[in-house]
Design a protein around this motif. Structure first.
Motif, PDB file in Angstrom:
ATOM      1  N   ARG A 109      -6.997   7.776   3.955  1.00  0.00           N
ATOM      2  CA  ARG A 109      -8.204   6.986   4.215  1.00  0.00           C
ATOM      3  C   ARG A 109      -8.361   5.894   3.156  1.00  0.00           C
ATOM      4  NH1 ARG A 109     -12.868   6.303   2.095  1.00  0.00           N
ATOM      5  NH2 ARG A 109     -12.521   7.928   0.533  1.00  0.00           N
ATOM      6  N   ARG A 110      -8.120   6.263   1.910  1.00  0.00           N
ATOM      7  CA  ARG A 110      -8.224   5.291   0.824  1.00  0.00           C
ATOM      8  C   ARG A 110      -7.157   4.199   0.956  1.00  0.00           C
ATOM      9  NH1 ARG A 110     -11.224   7.053  -3.713  1.00  0.00           N
ATOM     10  NH2 ARG A 110     -12.155   9.112  -3.374  1.00  0.00           N
ATOM     11  N   ARG A 111      -5.961   4.583   1.402  1.00  0.00           N
ATOM     12  CA  ARG A 111      -4.900   3.583   1.567  1.00  0.00           C
ATOM     13  C   ARG A 111      -5.302   2.556   2.628  1.00  0.00           C
ATOM     14  NH1 ARG A 111      -0.939   1.874   4.619  1.00  0.00           N
ATOM     15  NH2 ARG A 111      -1.510   3.311   6.286  1.00  0.00           N
TER      16      ARG A 111
ATOM     17  N   SER B  78       0.815  -1.217   0.000  1.00  0.00           N
ATOM     18  CA  SER B  78       0.000   0.000   0.000  1.00  0.00           C
ATOM     19  C   SER B  78       0.844   1.260   0.000  1.00  0.00           C
ATOM     20  CB  SER B  78      -0.932   0.012   1.219  1.00  0.00           C
ATOM     21  OG  SER B  78      -0.218   0.317   2.407  1.00  0.00           O
ATOM     22  N   ARG B  79       2.112   1.145   0.425  1.00  0.00           N
ATOM     23  CA  ARG B  79       3.008   2.290   0.498  1.00  0.00           C
ATOM     24  C   ARG B  79       3.926   2.380  -0.722  1.00  0.00           C
ATOM     25  NH1 ARG B  79       2.844   4.101   5.944  1.00  0.00           N
ATOM     26  NH2 ARG B  79       1.678   2.635   7.253  1.00  0.00           N
ATOM     27  N   ASP B  80       3.735   1.482  -1.665  1.00  0.00           N
ATOM     28  CA  ASP B  80       4.488   1.538  -2.912  1.00  0.00           C
ATOM     29  C   ASP B  80       4.111   2.802  -3.674  1.00  0.00           C
ATOM     30  OD1 ASP B  80       6.048   0.034  -5.159  1.00  0.00           O
ATOM     31  OD2 ASP B  80       4.166   0.659  -6.095  1.00  0.00           O
ATOM     32  N   ALA B  81       5.092   3.410  -4.339  1.00  0.00           N
ATOM     33  CA  ALA B  81       4.860   4.691  -5.034  1.00  0.00           C
ATOM     34  C   ALA B  81       3.746   4.571  -6.056  1.00  0.00           C
ATOM     35  CB  ALA B  81       6.148   5.157  -5.705  1.00  0.00           C
ATOM     36  N   GLY B  82       3.720   3.471  -6.794  1.00  0.00           N
ATOM     37  CA  GLY B  82       2.693   3.306  -7.810  1.00  0.00           C
ATOM     38  C   GLY B  82       1.299   3.251  -7.215  1.00  0.00           C
ATOM     39  N   GLN B  83       1.141   2.505  -6.126  1.00  0.00           N
ATOM     40  CA  GLN B  83      -0.170   2.397  -5.494  1.00  0.00           C
ATOM     41  C   GLN B  83      -0.589   3.719  -4.869  1.00  0.00           C
ATOM     42  OE1 GLN B  83      -2.266  -0.211  -5.636  1.00  0.00           O
ATOM     43  NE2 GLN B  83      -3.730   1.160  -4.641  1.00  0.00           N
ATOM     44  N   LEU B  84       0.350   4.409  -4.221  1.00  0.00           N
ATOM     45  CA  LEU B  84       0.028   5.704  -3.631  1.00  0.00           C
ATOM     46  C   LEU B  84      -0.368   6.721  -4.692  1.00  0.00           C
ATOM     47  CD1 LEU B  84       2.789   6.007  -0.879  1.00  0.00           C
ATOM     48  CD2 LEU B  84       0.338   5.689  -0.526  1.00  0.00           C
TER      49      LEU B  84
ATOM     50  N   ARG C 105      -3.777   8.698  -4.575  1.00  0.00           N
ATOM     51  CA  ARG C 105      -3.747  10.157  -4.497  1.00  0.00           C
ATOM     52  C   ARG C 105      -4.553  10.787  -5.631  1.00  0.00           C
ATOM     53  NH1 ARG C 105      -0.680  13.494  -7.176  1.00  0.00           N
ATOM     54  NH2 ARG C 105       0.862  11.888  -7.720  1.00  0.00           N
ATOM     55  N   ARG C 106      -4.434  10.241  -6.816  1.00  0.00           N
ATOM     56  CA  ARG C 106      -5.181  10.798  -7.953  1.00  0.00           C
ATOM     57  C   ARG C 106      -6.689  10.617  -7.778  1.00  0.00           C
ATOM     58  NH1 ARG C 106      -1.062   8.880 -12.833  1.00  0.00           N
ATOM     59  NH2 ARG C 106       0.430  10.610 -12.533  1.00  0.00           N
ATOM     60  N   GLN C 107      -7.080   9.513  -7.187  1.00  0.00           N
ATOM     61  CA  GLN C 107      -8.500   9.320  -6.892  1.00  0.00           C
ATOM     62  C   GLN C 107      -8.997  10.381  -5.907  1.00  0.00           C
ATOM     63  OE1 GLN C 107      -8.647   5.317  -5.429  1.00  0.00           O
ATOM     64  NE2 GLN C 107      -8.570   4.380  -7.472  1.00  0.00           N
ATOM     65  N   ALA C 108      -8.187  10.657  -4.895  1.00  0.00           N
ATOM     66  CA  ALA C 108      -8.558  11.672  -3.905  1.00  0.00           C
ATOM     67  C   ALA C 108      -8.581  13.063  -4.530  1.00  0.00           C
ATOM     68  CB  ALA C 108      -7.590  11.627  -2.725  1.00  0.00           C
ATOM     69  N   GLU C 109      -7.600  13.344  -5.373  1.00  0.00           N
ATOM     70  CA  GLU C 109      -7.535  14.659  -6.003  1.00  0.00           C
ATOM     71  C   GLU C 109      -8.723  14.906  -6.925  1.00  0.00           C
ATOM     72  OE1 GLU C 109      -3.763  14.611  -7.904  1.00  0.00           O
ATOM     73  OE2 GLU C 109      -2.669  15.368  -6.140  1.00  0.00           O
ATOM     74  N   GLU C 110      -9.205  13.855  -7.546  1.00  0.00           N
ATOM     75  CA  GLU C 110     -10.344  14.003  -8.447  1.00  0.00           C
ATOM     76  C   GLU C 110     -11.556  14.574  -7.712  1.00  0.00           C
ATOM     77  OE1 GLU C 110     -12.974  11.255 -11.554  1.00  0.00           O
ATOM     78  OE2 GLU C 110     -11.118  10.484 -10.674  1.00  0.00           O
ATOM     79  N   LEU C 111     -11.681  14.238  -6.434  1.00  0.00           N
ATOM     80  CA  LEU C 111     -12.813  14.711  -5.647  1.00  0.00           C
ATOM     81  C   LEU C 111     -12.494  15.957  -4.827  1.00  0.00           C
ATOM     82  CD1 LEU C 111     -14.323  11.404  -4.225  1.00  0.00           C
ATOM     83  CD2 LEU C 111     -15.260  12.840  -6.022  1.00  0.00           C
ATOM     84  N   HIS C 112     -11.267  16.046  -4.321  1.00  0.00           N
ATOM     85  CA  HIS C 112     -10.980  17.044  -3.287  1.00  0.00           C
ATOM     86  C   HIS C 112      -9.892  18.059  -3.637  1.00  0.00           C
ATOM     87  CE1 HIS C 112     -13.494  14.762  -0.577  1.00  0.00           C
ATOM     88  NE2 HIS C 112     -12.774  13.675  -0.761  1.00  0.00           N
TER      89      HIS C 112
END
Length: 766
Positions: free
Chosen positions: A233-235, A202-208, A212-219
């Motif tokens: 929260r998503r992680r 979950s802490r891999d750069a690709g997964q983060l 992050r992009r999913q979160a940015e799409e909303l917030h």
């Protein structure tokens, strides 16, 4: 067939003078077990293993449990809760797997605790059901041994498992150990290692980056901190879901339906291994639902497996169901399970021979999915929903199988995604919010169906047949005087009576009352409160401007302020340029509110600030005040009358806020930078106050002035203002955009409408 040891006397006498140590008494079955022992076995004492919860101690939790309605006669007879606990309920503070020392005078250890979720993360399932069971048995051995570790007392260990430890088998399931060669030690090590592995992934750069992009799409508009909070929260949610998936796949790869039944099955193997020189009994309940008779018909705590489906059908949310109509849904009332477990506790099994019992109904009194559907349909035909989501025609199920329903759900998900995409471009309005709510309702229903069918799909097609000959033999051996209060023969259950007169009313009536109460509260929701006077300077009320206090936007106010000083030709040209730039402005506003505001402020370059202020005071102020909402004005004045500090927080330029100076104690606005001649440069004297900047400003202001933000208020209309609303204890979404509306609904905030275009005379607003 090996029969269980018969009962040779009355249960109260067989358990009299004994001490039963119990786990899980704060759970559904455990609570009724404690009630039954205290009420029907007066010579029996108990000790209960309970963990503290937050600041509430184990003793306080047990005292609270005994304060429930069903314990009232027992408590009164004992002289109060504390007197009852002192005499008969010893509290052992601890948890699984952190089990403390057990009382050395125990006779029976009744292990009823465990993770009862069908889809826990794999590490959690093993920690509770395998490692926790090992820890409990280890402490039991210590309690019954001398200092040299020699067993000096042989206890009776009663383990409450589940009938579904049989896994994905078909046909008759005997009351015996399940045959398998799975190494529970190796599986436990792997399960715990899986958590570290998935946490690292979950802490891999690709997964983060994906999260992050999913979160940015909303917030993204709300700010970096809001986005980072949602990313984390998503992680965590991703980790949990991956651990659940890992448990499910591992269980199915070895022949079990899910990780719950897998871990429970391995827990049984732990019991058989570590309890070789104890008296050991394992009881396996099937699907435990509300009580048939005791402590009263319909007694239940929370929703169980079948209940969400029953409620969803009554509400018209289940047009079809993917179960096999002739598959048995093996339901058993809770009081039958409690009676059977206590009868098991009263037996004296042979040392080294595990006794197994099924708590089920399907072998001798089967209830099929078709049968339960007919009972549920008949009940709701006579007692339809008339509140909450409203009356809905009852669906007629044809039981088409899982494939057609899965296809319908797939199409429904596509439709919801397409609808949300279209709504993201729709103008803000009541109609748009109504469409969004309908989409959210559909999405929630699909989410429920997807989760339920994924979790219970195999149970809906089940062909398991739990033999209960040994349980019946135990029931038959009950003393005649005990069969009334301790009986548990499932063949005696009248399903029509139980389903239509006991169980369905028990789960639907509280929901109906809750929905009626919610409907009564809708007129004035929790965070939009009647204001009470406060000590001046201790409470603030922060208001957004555009879309909240008045119906306008930054582009519109720019045109109001800028056009009058331009010649007619330049006005036309400026309007045309602004119109041409609108798509770019809208794109910038969707990505970054601050960037959008800066692009508008640039257009003020060359404007005379003093002339602009004069124009606002002499000409524009009445037009601005006419666009204010009368409801907003009333609310602002209510706050001032209550002694609250009123604050206007806006992205418009400060000259345009001059008409509001009589309404607000403090105005936070955009300050235009000027050159030596007083002409605007097109830049600001500081960053625009948007998103998280507003939250930071409020925290700083509250610290300086001793204001309690937890008692304070906030009013805004846009998702970008989410950080500001999160800062105060009483946030209110005013005619919100879809993003804020969804956040407000999720958080339980008030959502209100403040129409603008006031009919009041201007002198009433000035």
């Amino acid at each position: 067939m090996h029969l269980p040891p018969p009962l040779e006397g009355r249960i109260a006498d067989l358990l009299g003078g004994k001490k039963i140590v119990m786990t899980g008494v704060t759970g559904f079955i455990g609570e009724q077990l404690l009630w039954k022992v205290l009420g029907e076995c007066p010579g029996t004492t108990t000790a209960v293993l309970v963990r503290p919860k937050g600041s509430v101690t184990a003793h306080q939790r047990v005292a609270g449990l005994l304060g429930k309605k069903i314990f009232k006669p027992i408590v009164e007879a004992a002289g109060g809760v504390e007197a009852l606990m002192a005499a008969r309920v010893e509290v052992i503070e601890g948890d699984l797997p952190n089990v403390p020392d057990l009382p050395r005078d125990l006779d029976v250890l009744l292990h009823c605790a465990g993770d009862v979720s069908f889809d826990p993360p794999i590490d959690q399932a093993f920690m509770t059901n395998v490692i926790g069971t090992k820890a409990l048995l280890t402490k039991l051995r210590e309690a019954c041994s001398d200092e040299d570790g020699t067993l000096v007392k042989i206890p009776h260990y009663v383990h409450v498992s589940t009938a579904y430890t049989a896994g994905r088998r078909r046909g008759a399931i005997p009351e015996a150990a399940h045959v398998h060669d799975v190494d529970y030690e190796a599986e436990t090590v792997a399960a715990l290692a899986m958590k570290d592995h998935i946490e690292a992934r979950s802490r891999d750069a690709g997964q983060l980056t994906v999260l992050r992009r999913q979160a940015e799409e909303l917030h993204a508009k709300a700010g970096y901190l809001t986005t980072s909070e949602d990313t984390e929260r998503r992680r965590q949610e991703w980790v949990k879901n991956e651990l659940i998936a890992a448990g499910t796949e591992r269980a199915r790869s070895l022949g079990w339906t899910d990780v719950y039944t897998f871990a429970k099955a391995l827990g049984e193997r732990v019991v058989a291994d570590l309890g070789r020189d104890f008296r050991v009994s394992i009881h396996r309940p099937a699907i435990v639902e509300s009580s048939l008779r005791y402590p009263y018909p319909g007694w239940i705590e929370g929703f169980k497996m079948a209940d969400p489906i029953i409620l969803a059908y009554g509400r018209g949310q289940l047009p079809e169901f993917p179960a096999s109509p002739d598959a048995v849904i093996d339901i058993i009332p809770c009081d039958y399970i409690v009676n059977a477990i206590l009868a098991v506790c009263a037996t004296t099994p042979e040392v080294g021979r595990v006794e197994y019992y099924h708590g089920s109904s399907g072998a001798r009194n089967p209830l099929t999915f078709r049968g339960i559907y007919e009972h549920v349909r008949r009940y709701f035909a006579e007692h339809p929903y008339t509140t909450g989501q409203g009356s809905t025609p009852l669906a007629t199920w044809t039981f088409p199988g899982p494939e057609p329903i899965e296809k319908l759900m797939w199409v429904g998900n596509l439709g919801i995604k397409a609808g949300n995409k279209l709504l993201s471009f729709a103008p803000r309005s009541k109609t748009t919010r109504r469409w969004a709510q309908q989409l959210d309702k559909g999405a929630k229903q699909l989410e429920f169906l997807t989760k339920y069918f994924t979790l219970y799909g195999e149970y809906l097609q089940s062909e398991l047949h739990f033999v209960d000959d040994r349980a019946l033999a135990l029931h038959t051996s009950l003393h005649p005087d005990d069969k009334e209060i301790f009986g548990f023969d499932s063949a005696a259950i009248d399903w029509r009576h139980y389903m239509e007169e006991v169980h369905i009313p028990a789960i639907t009536n509280p929901v109906r009352r809750l929905e009626a109460a919610r409907k009564r509260r809708q007129a004035r929701a929790a965070t939009f409160k009647d204001l009470k006077p406060a000590e001046p300077g201790t409470v603030l009320a922060a208001f957004d401007l555009d879309g909240t206090v008045m119906a306008t936007n930054v582009v519109e106010t720019y045109l109001w302020a800028r056009l009058p000083e331009l010649s007619p030709a330049r006005r036309a040209a400026e309007v045309a340029r602004v119109a041409a730039q609108l798509p770019l402005y809208l794109g910038a506003e969707r990505r970054d509110r601050g960037r959008f505001l800066r692009s508008i402020y640039r257009r003020y370059a060359g404007a005379d600030l003093a002339a602009l202020e004069e124009y606002v005071d002499e000409t524009l102020a009445p037009q601005i005040l006419d666009r204010m909402s009368p409801d907003a004005i009333r609310r602002i004045r209510e706050h001032r009358d209550a002694g609250h500090t009123t604050i206007l927080m806006t992205g418009v330029i400060r000259p345009l806020t001059r008409p509001f100076e009589g309404l607000f104690d403090t105005i936070v606005a955009a300050d235009l930078a000027t050159d030596a001649s007083g002409r605007c440069t097109g830049f600001l004297s500081g960053p625009p106050m948007v998103g998280e900047s507003r939250a930071a400003w409020l925290h700083h202001y509250a610290t300086l002035h001793g204001i309690d933000l937890g008692q304070s208020y906030g009013y805004a209309d846009s998702h970008v203002d989410l950080p500001m609303l999160n800062t105060v204890g009483n946030p209110v979404a005013v005619s919100p955009d879809i993003g804020l509306m969804r956040a407000a609904r999720a958080k339980g905030w008030s959502i209100i409408e403040w129409p603008a275009m006031s009919p009041l005379p201007r002198w009433r607003m000035s």
